[in-house]
Design a protein around this motif. Structure first.
Motif, short mmCIF file in Angstrom:
data_model
loop_
_atom_site.label_atom_id
_atom_site.label_comp_id
_atom_site.label_asym_id
_atom_site.label_seq_id
_atom_site.Cartn_x
_atom_site.Cartn_y
_atom_site.Cartn_z
N ARG A 50 17.48 69.46 -26.13
CA ARG A 50 16.77 69.61 -27.42
C ARG A 50 15.80 70.78 -27.36
N PHE A 57 15.61 74.71 -29.45
CA PHE A 57 14.47 75.32 -30.16
C PHE A 57 14.07 76.66 -29.56
N SER A 75 16.72 79.26 -30.76
CA SER A 75 17.00 79.41 -32.18
C SER A 75 15.71 79.48 -33.02
N GLU A 123 15.60 79.95 -36.07
CA GLU A 123 15.89 79.22 -37.31
C GLU A 123 15.56 77.75 -37.17
N LYS A 124 15.93 77.16 -36.03
CA LYS A 124 15.62 75.74 -35.80
C LYS A 124 14.12 75.52 -35.71
#
Length: 70
Positions: free
Chosen positions: A25, A29, A32, A34-35
């Motif tokens: 997880r 992050f 990305s 965007e995430k």
């Protein structure tokens, strides 16, 4: 997630809180933007729902109400 009434972050609880799952997880992050931006936006929405001072109390009350209705 309860206050948002939708999945905002994965809940890695008990047996699901394994190092591999957590690192997977976190890596998502880190890799990305965007995430990260989407999570910031979703968390800002939840924060806005709680308002200003006393947010911890309101959050606890909201969760308590949700539990009573579950």
């Amino acid at each position: 997630n309860i206050l948002a009434d939708r999945l905002v972050v994965d809940e890695l609880i008990q047996n699901n809180a394994e190092p591999g799952a957590v690192s997977e997880r976190l890596r998502a992050f880190l890799e990305s933007p965007e995430k990260r931006d989407a999570l910031r936006s979703q968390l800002s929405e939840v924060t806005a729902m709680l308002g200003g001072g006393g947010a911890h109390t309101r959050a606890a009350e909201a969760v308590s109400k949700w539990l009573k209705n579950a």
